[in-house]
Design a protein around this motif. Structure first.
Motif, short mmCIF file in Angstrom:
data_model
loop_
_atom_site.label_atom_id
_atom_site.label_comp_id
_atom_site.label_asym_id
_atom_site.label_seq_id
_atom_site.Cartn_x
_atom_site.Cartn_y
_atom_site.Cartn_z
N ASN A 161 71.86 57.18 66.70
CA ASN A 161 70.94 58.11 66.01
C ASN A 161 70.92 59.39 66.85
OD1 ASN A 161 69.43 58.99 63.82
ND2 ASN A 161 67.55 58.50 64.77
N TYR A 162 71.53 59.55 67.97
CA TYR A 162 71.50 60.87 68.63
C TYR A 162 73.15 61.22 68.70
CZ TYR A 162 66.84 60.37 70.35
OH TYR A 162 65.16 60.37 70.37
N ALA A 207 76.80 58.42 58.77
CA ALA A 207 76.48 59.49 57.37
C ALA A 207 74.96 58.82 56.84
CB ALA A 207 77.39 58.83 56.26
N GLU A 208 74.49 57.66 57.12
CA GLU A 208 73.25 57.50 57.17
C GLU A 208 72.69 56.25 57.86
OE1 GLU A 208 72.93 54.30 53.80
OE2 GLU A 208 74.80 55.21 53.00
N PRO A 209 71.30 56.36 58.32
CA PRO A 209 70.83 55.50 59.45
C PRO A 209 71.63 54.16 59.53
CG PRO A 209 69.12 56.55 58.16
CD PRO A 209 70.37 56.93 57.59
N THR A 266 67.80 65.90 69.38
CA THR A 266 69.09 65.76 69.02
C THR A 266 69.21 64.64 68.13
OG1 THR A 266 69.56 64.38 71.15
CG2 THR A 266 69.80 66.73 71.30
N MET A 267 68.34 63.86 67.71
CA MET A 267 68.21 62.86 66.71
C MET A 267 69.16 63.26 65.50
SD MET A 267 64.64 60.98 66.02
CE MET A 267 63.72 60.14 67.22
N VAL A 268 69.81 62.40 65.05
CA VAL A 268 70.63 62.81 63.58
C VAL A 268 69.57 62.53 62.55
CG1 VAL A 268 72.65 61.95 62.49
CG2 VAL A 268 72.76 61.74 64.85
N PHE A 269 68.98 61.65 62.45
CA PHE A 269 67.94 61.50 61.54
C PHE A 269 66.69 61.38 62.04
CE2 PHE A 269 71.84 59.22 60.13
CZ PHE A 269 72.21 60.02 59.08
#
Length: 280
Positions: free
Chosen positions: A79-80, A93-95, A215-218
């Motif tokens: 997730n980073y 693309a998703e968690p 920098t988390m993606v989600f």
């Protein structure tokens, strides 16, 4: 407020850290910092209470996990963006969701047990999100309203168990002591932006992880909303939201933990942990 639990394993007392850094005993007001208390109006009452009138707990006593009776320990992988890059993985693309056994939960400074047959016990500092009320099909705009607070999580992993056998990641994530949480559960009102928290982890005094929740993606709101579409989130559930770069698996040569190693880690405003590694 900073909520914590102090005392021997299984006999912790609920406390609150006051403005002077003293731990105040709130066991006369709440049985424990579990989902029931977090979903109740206890926090509202405590904010109106003069903590100086409550007895002190011994500040040198063991600190337990900051939440009792966790129902679900949900983790998010890759997730980073910078961590995904160091592992050679695509940004999801998703968690990516997996679970950690609740029996892995321990206090922030308890010994970290290296499992039998372990070859690749690894470190991961993570932001923990603790749910404060039932969340089901919630929107991202409302998601943070369902958060009781935040804490430091050490998502310890045994990479050989996790990645080199068959089955799911849970095998490499769930050994006893692989889920230190705390020292504090910092209530949501004290964290103005969960996406702007510096985080770090050292092994034997050497810097390993340096990062930021930026920098988390989600982000936290996305994760709470997303998870609530697939399962109800209950008060006291913990979401561990992923780790920044610097894990041992991605180093060249790879580095892993062994008995005698000392791991220290923390997140800005949420406190620090320290674990001495021992053989299980």
């Amino acid at each position: 407020m900073k909520l914590l639990r102090v005392g021997p394993k299984g006999r912790e007392k609920p406390g609150v850290l006051d403005a002077n850094g003293d731990i105040r005993d709130v066991s006369g007001l709440v049985d424990d910092w579990d989902g029931m208390a977090l979903a109740d109006s206890v926090l509202t009452r405590l904010k109106k209470t003069d903590l100086s009138g409550l007895p002190k707990l011994d500040g040198k006593s063991r600190i337990g996990p900051c939440v009792a009776g966790v129902g679900k320990f949900i983790c998010i992988g890759l997730n980073y963006a910078d961590h995904a890059a160091e592992t050679g993985a695509d940004v999801p693309a998703e968690p990516v969701i997996f679970f950690k056994a609740t029996s892995a939960i321990c206090g922030p400074n308890d010994h970290l047990e290296i499992p039998r047959r372990s070859e690749k016990t690894d470190w991961e500092v993570e932001l923990g999100v603790v749910i404060g009320k039932e969340a089901k099909y919630v929107s991202q705009d409302d998601a943070l309203d369902y958060v009781a607070g935040y804490c430091v999580v050490h998502d310890v992993s045994e990479r050989a168990f996790q990645l080199e056998g068959t089955g799911q990641w849970v095998k490499g994530k769930s050994a006893d002591t692989f889920g230190p949480i705390g020292p504090w559960l910092v209530t949501r009102d004290e964290v103005s932006d969960p996406q702007d928290l510096a985080m770090w982890l050292d092994v034997n005094g050497a810097a390993k992880q340096r990062g930021s929740t930026a920098t988390m993606v989600f982000g936290v709101a996305h994760l709470v909303s997303y998870l609530s579409q697939y399962m109800s989130l209950q008060p006291g559930d913990v979401i561990s939201t992923g780790t920044p770069p610097g894990v041992g698996l991605s180093m060249s040569p790879q580095q892993f933990l062994h008995a005698g190693d000392v791991v220290t880690l923390g997140i800005a405003g949420l406190g620090e942990q320290k674990q001495v590694c021992v053989n299980a």
